[in-house]
Scaffold this active site. Structure first.
Site, short mmCIF file in Angstrom:
data_model
loop_
_atom_site.label_atom_id
_atom_site.label_comp_id
_atom_site.label_asym_id
_atom_site.label_seq_id
_atom_site.Cartn_x
_atom_site.Cartn_y
_atom_site.Cartn_z
N CYS A 128 0.83 -1.20 0.00
CA CYS A 128 0.00 0.00 0.00
C CYS A 128 0.87 1.25 0.00
O CYS A 128 1.75 1.40 0.85
CB CYS A 128 -0.92 0.01 1.22
SG CYS A 128 -2.02 1.44 1.27
N GLY A 145 -8.68 -7.18 -8.41
CA GLY A 145 -9.13 -6.16 -7.47
C GLY A 145 -10.35 -5.41 -7.94
O GLY A 145 -11.48 -5.89 -7.83
#
Length: 332
Positions: A96, A230
């Site tokens: 991230c 995703g």
């Protein structure tokens, strides 16, 4: 291990999206795909006592918990809490790129500290009996992925990592927003495929830019253990997940129509509302169920505008379905 079989096709952990309601919804479309939580920080669990973040429905299995952190002892405690809560895999976030995550010294910035990641993995492995996995990038900032990625993989493998998920893009920690980091850095599937070939003893999934089930199948056919999807799975859940069980896992597809998925969601929605929950907490994840179909825009509009109103219940799904089937229904 069973969880690795389900890793052949997984839905990526996505902040603010893959909460327990989203995962329950996805589970009505695929029984086999591995689902991930949003990232939960180890400090929130260990220091903050936020054990409510670990709540999930048993019907979500197979489901993995993603943790964020950089302190080995703290991650070991958080991993143990996750395993005790019933998660079948504990995943460490090393991908991230958000400023908030960087300030906590975890996420993609840890690509610069492979030794720390290895220490974290080793501590987590020692504390739990379930698989410990890592999700990373191919590199960050000015790193040369061809140089740093093999070293990173070697270290986490030797520390006991059971499975690796590689987002096939660099992360730029300065100059790009988290959203831009999902699109701007170029994809390098070839590098990830070479890593799978170079480290045959470490199962690997590839993530990033995969839009269709056919793309996932192609990458698996080229040598990846699995593929992780995703945003496409979130925005077009039926298109991506409806045939996963049969095409990827050789099992029976769970619900044959989108309408059957809505029927399967009704008891869950009613129980959530009876417990004091709000309809929009669930239906916000269902906006893409009819993506590309006639009336899809009407479906999204009705749910978006009505689901957060006081007293609204599951009957709104029927109303939205009826409205989208009327002549003015618009695809989108």
């Amino acid at each position: 291990m069973q969880i690795f079989q389900n890793s052949r096709l997984s839905v990526a952990p996505m902040m603010d999206w893959t909460d327990r309601h989203c995962r329950f919804f996805h589970r009505q479309i695929s029984r086999q795909a591995l689902l991930y939580t949003e990232m939960v920080t180890a400090p929130a669990l260990v220091r903050g006592g936020a054990v409510h973040l670990l709540e999930f429905d048993g019907a979500e299995h197979p489901v993995a918990l993603q943790l964020g952190g950089s302190d080995p002892d703290e991650l070991a405690q958080a991993a143990r809490m996750g395993a005790d809560a019933g998660y079948g895999e504990i995943n460490l976030n090393v991908g991230c790129p958000s400023d908030r995550v960087q300030s906590g010294t975890f996420g993609a910035i840890l690509m610069k500290s492979p030794g720390v990641v290895a220490e974290c993995v080793a501590a987590m492995k020692e504390s739990v009996d379930v698989p410990v996995t890592v999700k990373c990038r191919i590199g960050v900032d000015d790193q040369t992925p061809e140089d740093v990625l093999p070293d990173f993989i070697s270290r986490v493998r030797d520390a006991g990592c059971d499975y690796l998920i590689i987002h096939a893009r660099k992360a730029w920690l300065q100059g790009l927003s988290p959203k831009e980091n999902r699109d701007v850095p170029p994809l390098d599937y070839d590098l990830v495929l070479r890593m799978a070939e170079q480290f045959p003893d470490l199962p690997m999934s590839v993530n990033g830019g995969i839009e269709t089930l056919a793309q996932a199948e192609a990458l698996i056919a080229q040598g990846m253990t699995g593929a992780m999807i995703g945003r496409a799975a979130y925005h077009r859940p039926w298109d991506v997940l409806a045939q996963v069980d049969s095409r990827i896992f050789g099992a029976r597809d769970v619900n044959q129509t989108r309408e059957a998925v809505l029927c399967a969601m009704r008891p869950y929605i009613e129980a959530h509302i009876a417990a004091g929950g709000k309809l929009h907490q669930i239906t916000r994840h269902m906006l893409g169920l009819f993506a590309g179909q006639p009336g899809a825009r009407t479906w999204r509009r009705v749910l978006s505008e009505q689901a957060n109103k006081p007293g609204v219940g599951g009957d709104l799904l029927d109303e939205a379905l009826d409205r989208m089937q009327q002549p003015d229904g618009v695809a989108g």
